[in-house]
Design a protein around this motif. Structure first.
Motif, short mmCIF file in Angstrom:
data_model
loop_
_atom_site.label_atom_id
_atom_site.label_comp_id
_atom_site.label_asym_id
_atom_site.label_seq_id
_atom_site.Cartn_x
_atom_site.Cartn_y
_atom_site.Cartn_z
N THR A 40 1.23 -1.05 -0.11
CA THR A 40 -0.24 -0.24 0.06
C THR A 40 0.72 1.10 -0.05
OG1 THR A 40 -0.01 0.45 2.59
CG2 THR A 40 -1.32 -0.86 1.03
N THR A 41 2.21 1.45 0.06
CA THR A 41 2.75 2.24 -0.17
C THR A 41 3.84 2.36 -1.68
OG1 THR A 41 4.81 1.82 2.08
CG2 THR A 41 2.86 3.12 2.71
N LEU A 42 4.67 1.32 -1.50
CA LEU A 42 5.94 1.09 -2.11
C LEU A 42 5.35 0.76 -3.68
CD1 LEU A 42 9.01 1.37 -3.13
CD2 LEU A 42 8.98 -1.18 -2.14
N GLY A 43 3.94 0.01 -3.06
CA GLY A 43 3.28 -0.09 -4.23
C GLY A 43 3.21 -1.93 -4.70
N TYR A 44 1.77 -2.72 -5.51
CA TYR A 44 2.68 -4.48 -5.72
C TYR A 44 3.62 -4.49 -6.33
CZ TYR A 44 1.23 -9.06 -6.34
OH TYR A 44 1.10 -10.22 -6.67
#
Length: 211
Positions: A40-44
């Motif tokens: 949710t912060t860096l991206g999947y």
């Protein structure tokens, strides 16, 4: 729909890469918590299994002892956002002592509280293109069952009983869409009291339902 469900328990499995303060979480739940934060912060797409393991203070090999890869982690996180609400919905459907309007309101309120209670915006992960894959069939099945429960409760209300099939489906889609989209509204003001927000959203959902 909801926040990541985690359970406490004794740590088992392979050794850690480093010593970390005891969080009270099982190894599996620490990996899920780390994955939720990174997704949710860096991206999947940008998150690696190594990064998940290191964030949880473990070796990558330890992570593979519990999960086969990123898809497994994501699938379990997504299912955790809907399974508790489906359990409640089934209990409410079986409750003949309260009016359907009251039960529908309670499902909406509880679902919003669950979505907003977690530290990570897992609802945003619903839109990932990877979620269309076969590995996520379980999540889609539980989500569909939850939406169907919303529809059954709406149909049981006095207003719902007057709707034809198409209108009932539209009202169900609108109510369900409001509940799933609520995390975006709450994110704009994270200090908002969740209980008050959940009640107001449930009120709005019932107005959409025509109650």
């Amino acid at each position: 729909m909801g926040s990541m469900g985690i359970t406490t328990g004794r740590r088992v499995g392979r050794p850690r890469a480093e010593q970390r303060p005891d969080s009270g979480l099982s190894v599996r739940d620490e990996l899920l918590f780390a994955a939720a934060e990174l997704f949710t912060t860096l991206g999947y797409a940008a998150t690696t299994t190594r990064a998940v393991a290191e964030s949880a203070g473990m070796r990558q090999a330890t992570m593979y002892h519990y999960f086969s890869g990123k898809e497994d982690l994501l699938a379990e996180l997504l299912e955790s956002t809907v399974t508790p609400s489906l359990t409640l919905a089934r209990e409410l459907l079986a409750d003949d002592e309260r009016r359907p309007e009251t039960r529908l309101w309670e499902l909406c309120r509880s679902d919003v509280e669950l979505l907003c209670a977690g530290p990570h915006n897992l609802g945003a992960l619903y839109l990932l293109p990877e979620v269309r894959g076969e590995r996520f069939a379980g999540f889609h099945r539980v989500r569909a069952d939850l939406k169907d429960a919303y529809g059954q409760l709406l149909a049981a209300t006095e207003a719902g009983g007057e709707l034809d099939k198409g209108e009932l489906q539209l009202r169900t889609d609108l109510v369900f869409g409001l509940i799933e989209g609520v995390i975006l509204v709450h994110r704009s003001d994270p200090e908002r009291a969740v209980g008050v927000f959940a009640g107001a959203t449930a009120d709005a959902a019932l107005r959409i339902a025509g109650v």
